[in-house]
Design a protein around this motif. Structure first.
Motif, PDB file in Angstrom:
ATOM      1  N   SER A  60     -52.363  15.600  -1.087  1.00 21.74           N
ATOM      2  CA  SER A  60     -52.454  16.736  -0.159  1.00 21.74           C
ATOM      3  C   SER A  60     -52.100  18.036  -0.875  1.00 21.74           C
ATOM      4  O   SER A  60     -52.139  19.100  -0.266  1.00 21.74           O
ATOM      5  CB  SER A  60     -51.466  16.531   1.000  1.00 21.74           C
ATOM      6  OG  SER A  60     -51.906  15.479   1.812  1.00 21.74           O
ATOM      7  N   ASP A  61     -51.719  17.943  -2.133  1.00 19.91           N
ATOM      8  CA  ASP A  61     -51.243  19.098  -2.892  1.00 19.91           C
ATOM      9  C   ASP A  61     -52.418  19.714  -3.676  1.00 19.91           C
ATOM     10  O   ASP A  61     -52.961  19.075  -4.576  1.00 19.91           O
ATOM     11  CB  ASP A  61     -50.142  18.611  -3.848  1.00 19.91           C
ATOM     12  CG  ASP A  61     -49.545  19.750  -4.648  1.00 19.91           C
ATOM     13  OD1 ASP A  61     -50.087  20.864  -4.606  1.00 19.91           O
ATOM     14  OD2 ASP A  61     -48.531  19.503  -5.327  1.00 19.91           O
ATOM     15  N   SER A  63     -52.132  22.805  -5.114  1.00 20.27           N
ATOM     16  CA  SER A  63     -51.622  23.984  -5.826  1.00 20.27           C
ATOM     17  C   SER A  63     -52.206  24.127  -7.226  1.00 20.27           C
ATOM     18  O   SER A  63     -52.417  25.241  -7.700  1.00 20.27           O
ATOM     19  CB  SER A  63     -50.094  23.951  -5.879  1.00 20.27           C
ATOM     20  OG  SER A  63     -49.661  22.730  -6.417  1.00 20.27           O
ATOM     21  N   SER A  76     -45.960  28.214   0.480  1.00 14.44           N
ATOM     22  CA  SER A  76     -46.143  26.821   0.032  1.00 14.44           C
ATOM     23  C   SER A  76     -44.835  26.113  -0.266  1.00 14.44           C
ATOM     24  O   SER A  76     -44.778  24.882  -0.241  1.00 14.44           O
ATOM     25  CB  SER A  76     -46.966  26.779  -1.258  1.00 14.44           C
ATOM     26  OG  SER A  76     -48.205  27.338  -1.011  1.00 14.44           O
ATOM     27  N   ARG A  82     -48.768  20.116   2.779  1.00  7.93           N
ATOM     28  CA  ARG A  82     -49.513  20.214   1.519  1.00  7.93           C
ATOM     29  C   ARG A  82     -48.698  19.679   0.347  1.00  7.93           C
ATOM     30  O   ARG A  82     -48.816  20.128  -0.770  1.00  7.93           O
ATOM     31  CB  ARG A  82     -49.912  21.681   1.222  1.00  7.93           C
ATOM     32  CG  ARG A  82     -50.878  22.307   2.203  1.00  7.93           C
ATOM     33  CD  ARG A  82     -52.345  22.249   1.704  1.00  7.93           C
ATOM     34  NE  ARG A  82     -52.875  20.907   1.674  1.00  7.93           N
ATOM     35  CZ  ARG A  82     -53.655  20.357   2.609  1.00  7.93           C
ATOM     36  NH1 ARG A  82     -54.040  21.031   3.631  1.00  7.93           N
ATOM     37  NH2 ARG A  82     -54.072  19.107   2.490  1.00  7.93           N
ATOM     38  N   ARG A 295     -58.340  16.323   1.093  1.00  7.82           N
ATOM     39  CA  ARG A 295     -57.485  15.704   0.080  1.00  7.82           C
ATOM     40  C   ARG A 295     -58.094  15.985  -1.300  1.00  7.82           C
ATOM     41  O   ARG A 295     -59.256  16.369  -1.400  1.00  7.82           O
ATOM     42  CB  ARG A 295     -57.401  14.183   0.287  1.00  7.82           C
ATOM     43  CG  ARG A 295     -56.673  13.753   1.570  1.00  7.82           C
ATOM     44  CD  ARG A 295     -55.211  14.117   1.568  1.00  7.82           C
ATOM     45  NE  ARG A 295     -54.466  13.557   2.696  1.00  7.82           N
ATOM     46  CZ  ARG A 295     -54.203  14.227   3.828  1.00  7.82           C
ATOM     47  NH1 ARG A 295     -54.655  15.458   4.001  1.00  7.82           N
ATOM     48  NH2 ARG A 295     -53.486  13.647   4.779  1.00  7.82           N
TER      49      ARG A 295
END
Ligand code: HEM
Length: 406
Positions: A60-61, A63, A76, A82, A295
């Motif tokens: 879910s990350d 970044s 964030s 996330r 995702r």
């Protein structure tokens, strides 16, 4: 094996247009690849469920692959929807201590009193905008009170939610290339900045003078012996504030619209309100507020015979999975007796919606009071409901109704 996305574009931005488009996509195959953007779109239930249940392969990350922007980076830090384990588990653990079933059940009298107050405020009107007068204010007041945030500022929260979810844009395109994302981030950065500084001021105030609310609990909370700093709490509170209301607004509006379209079901819940919880689950399956989730593949991985490369984005169409005939018999039939009803409207796995018990309770109480108070609730035919872009959120923005008191 590689399937590409059929290109036929819809001509309108109604929930029906989205659902018709999704049906065509799913019939063309559970998984499609968009070569140009390097994204995968998943339409089948089993594949969507597999991705949601497997955070080690499907993260879910985002970044690493998103542009960095100061305001987003700040948000964030606490935005655990996330995040992946182990950080996700730690932060979610904190808030779930406060969101116990007992705490949620304890809110029932307040939810009922607020609903009654909002309806009393209509002073006998027989026509009103259900979103404006009830479906928006009720959940936002509940979540703002929980967080100890001034409810009078709710107009501002609505402005933030609309800007951040881009739900006014009339487009079906998912533009996820670097340039498009940078443009999007730049466009919403001022909203993010305004929201961050509002929340930071609230958190600092609570640190100085704790009160009996969730923000004060987060300020006091410890994760592995360490306290969260104020900036970490910003995304945390922001996530609860935003996720905690617009989705329930959507569910309430969708419930009224669907019951209006299915008078037999409406008669049944009216005659026996114990059927309301099952009817609400069916509304969530039939028109989930969030039609899609996203995702990122953590490494090269295979999904139903398709080779997905590391860092490619996978879009999971919940609204299509919820109508997959392989999972739900007669999926296009709205059936309040459907059991079991394992819809994906609240997600699945470690990120399963933390607020699901609250959303369910609010919706049950509000619909119960509406049905009791009004012998008839009819969606106005002369002034059709207005929707946000359903590709982003399946939700009425305006829903004029006629009512007849009981
Ligand atoms: C009908 C109403 C709602 C719907 C349809 C909904 C839907 C969802 C979905 C689909 C997810 C999973 C996201 C993902 O896996 O990427 C989620 C997560 C979440 N929701 Fe909800 N939600 C609703 C109401 C609420 C409410 C009332 C709250 C707060 C009070 C809330 C707080 C959250 C939070 C904090 C998460 C993140 C959980 C995590 O990452 O572990 N939601 N929601």
């Amino acid at each position: 094996m590689q399937a590409t996305t059929p290109t036929a574009e819809p001509t309108s931005f109604t929930p029906e247009a989205l659902l018709a488009w999704l049906r065509r996509q799913r019939e063309a195959g559970s998984i499609h690849h968009d070569e140009q953007q390097r994204i995968w779109q998943v339409f089948g239930y089993a594949d969507a469920e597999r991705v949601l249940s497997d955070p080690s392969w499907f993260s879910s990350d985002f970044s690493e692959i998103m542009p960095h922007q100061r305001d987003f980076d700040l948000f964030s830090r606490g935005n655990f929807v996330r995040m992946d384990p182990p950080k996700h588990r730690k932060l979610r653990g904190l808030v779930s201590q406060a969101f116990t079933p007992r705490m949620v059940t304890g809110l029932a009298p307040r939810i009922a009193a607020l609903t009654t107050e909002l309806l009393d405020g209509l002073r006998g009107a027989t026509r009103f905008d259900l979103v404006d007068r009830l479906a928006y204010p009720l959940p936002v007041i509940v979540i703002a009170e929980l967080l100890g945030i001034p409810v009078e500022d709710r107009g501002t929260f609505r402005k933030w939610a609309e800007a951040l979810f881009s739900s006014n844009q009339q487009t079906t395109e998912l533009k996820l290339d670097e340039a498009a994302l940078k443009t999007l981030f730049d466009a919403v950065a001022p909203t993010m900045r305004e929201m961050n500084s509002y929340l930071l001021a609230h958190i600092r105030q609570r640190r100085a003078r704790p009160a009996d609310d969730l923000t004060s609990e987060l300020v006091r909370a410890e994760v592995d012996g360490e306290r969260l700093d104020d900036q970490e709490i910003v995304g945390f509170v922001g996530l609860l504030l935003l996720a905690g209301h617009i989705t329930t607004t959507a569910l309430l509006g969708n419930s009224i619209l669907i019951l209006d379209e299915h008078p037999d079901a409406a008669t049944e819940v009216r005659a026996d309100p114990t059927r309301l919880p099952a009817a609400i689950e069916e509304v969530l399956r039939y028109r989930p507020p969030f039609p899609r989730l996203a995702r990122r593949a953590t490494s090269d991985v295979e999904l139903a015979g398709h080779a997905i490369a590391a860092n490619e984005i996978v879009i999971l169409w919940i609204a299509a999975a919820n109508r997959d005939p392989a999972q739900f018999p007669e999926p296009d039939r709205f059936d309040i007796r459907r059991a079991p009803n394992p819809h994906l409207a609240f997600g699945r796995g470690i990120h399963f919606c933390l607020g699901a018990p609250l959303a369910r309770l609010e919706t049950k109480i509000v619909l119960g009071i509406l049905l009791e108070r009004y012998r008839e609730i009819v969606v106005a035919r002369d002034e059709p409901a207005e929707f946000y872009n359903p590709w982003t959120m399946i939700s009425a923005k305006r829903l004029p109704v006629h009512v007849r008191p009981a």
